[in-house]
Write an enzyme that holds these catalytic residues in place. Structure first.
Site, short mmCIF file in Angstrom:
data_model
loop_
_atom_site.label_atom_id
_atom_site.label_comp_id
_atom_site.label_asym_id
_atom_site.label_seq_id
_atom_site.Cartn_x
_atom_site.Cartn_y
_atom_site.Cartn_z
N HIS A 1 0.85 -1.19 0.00
CA HIS A 1 0.00 0.00 0.00
C HIS A 1 0.88 1.24 0.00
O HIS A 1 2.09 1.16 0.20
CB HIS A 1 -0.91 0.01 1.24
CG HIS A 1 -0.17 -0.14 2.54
ND1 HIS A 1 0.57 0.88 3.11
CD2 HIS A 1 -0.02 -1.21 3.37
CE1 HIS A 1 1.11 0.47 4.23
NE2 HIS A 1 0.78 -0.81 4.41
N CYS B 1 4.42 -4.78 6.44
CA CYS B 1 3.81 -4.51 5.14
C CYS B 1 4.84 -4.00 4.13
O CYS B 1 6.00 -3.77 4.46
CB CYS B 1 2.68 -3.49 5.28
SG CYS B 1 1.15 -4.22 5.90
#
Length: 347
Positions: free
Chosen positions: A223, A236
């Site tokens: 992301h 992440c």
């Protein structure tokens, strides 16, 4: 008396002779000096130039500005600690490069525009390619992936991702992966679900634009988020906004069975590999010494991917079959739905 007069005349003659000799020498000296002056003034321009050329010239070499140290393919843009000086140099940096060029330079240093102050040295290419493809550390072609239609790979050692379509590199860019205490899971996985704006499970204050999950249970995905120039995430895969948007549209999601409890087909294949040199020199700074320092060889990636290629192809084939069956079912349902709608209207 006569003898005295003769002596006086003789002395007088001697004095006159000495005076005349002295005057002659002085005149000759003045004449020589005059000749030298005239001869110097009469030297042709070509001869004067040849005289100058024979002498050793003093060459004043212009040094490079202190903030830019030229080193061939990549240059070092050195940033001082003093804030005023940094502001001044960044002002010059902004004048020299346009917005797209600055974005590309920061991307090579694994930075976004918000984090540019984190660097003490920026690695700057001698020639700017805003697509970054000219500086790709990934091979342009991987025959081992020739049958795989979509594949995304993340390299921990150089903090970068790449996208391959049937073995051809179509995109690469910077990332910030899991920090040492919260490292991103390595190995082969597949893209799951996506959401344009997710809220982090670690902190509700963390907004995650263009989130694409790849580990559903672990809550790991790629992301948009800050790129500070080193691995800093909570496992992440952080990306620049433009890259997060691109991957959001590019990758395929999973297909779930009715009820959503089980997976009917997997999404795009994703690989995370390698280890970061924790505490060592930032990998991209090595480019100043060797422009190929970050390159990953075809042989290395082939050896890494070969054991999982058959699994990728199997999941890809299954997804195509499931997708086709869904499309067929929808196509068959459309006439029936239209017929029911027509009957309802006629009543």
């Amino acid at each position: 008396m006569k003898n005295i007069s003769v002596k006086k005349s003789f002395l007088y003659a001697c004095l006159c002779a000495l005076f005349l000799v002295s005057c002659k020498k002085e005149i000759e000296k003045i004449s020589d000096t005059f000749k030298d002056t005239v001869s110097a003034s009469e030297i042709p321009e070509a001869e004067k130039d040849s005289v100058k050329k024979d002498s050793v010239p003093v060459v004043k070499k212009e040094s490079a500005p202190p903030m830019m140290q030229e080193n061939g393919f990549y240059n070092a843009f050195v940033l001082p600690k003093d804030k005023k000086m940094r502001d001044s140099l960044y002002a010059e940096f902004s004048k020299k490069y346009d917005e797209k060029e600055r974005t590309a330079i920061l991307a090579l240093n694994r930075l976004d525009s918000k984090s540019k102050w984190n660097a003490d040295t920026l690695v700057v290419p001698a020639k700017i390619d805003t697509t970054l493809m000219a500086y790709s550390p990934f091979p342009m072609q991987l025959d081992v992936l020739s049958g795989v239609k979509k594949f995304v790979i993340f390299s921990y050692p150089i903090q970068a991702f790449a996208v391959y379509s049937n073995g051809s590199l179509i995109k690469w860019g910077p990332t910030s992966m899991g920090k040492k205490t919260a490292q991103t899971t390595r190995g082969l996985t597949f893209a799951n679900w996506k959401k344009k704006l997710s809220i982090s499970t670690v902190s509700s204050e963390w907004k995650l634009p263009y989130n694409f999950n790849i580990h559903n249970i672990g809550g790991i995905g790629w992301h948009e988020y800050t790129l500070p120039g080193y691995p800093a995430s909570h496992s992440c895969l952080r990306l620049l906004r433009k890259d997060a948007q691109w991957l959001y549209s590019y990758a395929d999601t999973w297909i779930l069975n009715p009820g959503g409890a089980t997976t009917k087909a997997r999404g795009t294949a994703v690989m995370v590999f390698g280890d970061y040199n924790w505490g060592g020199r930032r990998p991209w700074k090595k480019l100043l010494d060797d422009p190929n320092a970050n390159n990953i060889s075809v042989e290395e990636l082939t050896k890494l991917l070969e054991p999982d290629v058959q699994k990728m192809l199997k999941e890809q084939s299954n997804r195509e079959k499931v997708s086709d069956s869904i499309k067929t079912a929808k196509a068959m349902a459309t006439p029936i739905q239209n017929e029911r709608t027509s009957d309802t209207l006629s009543k």
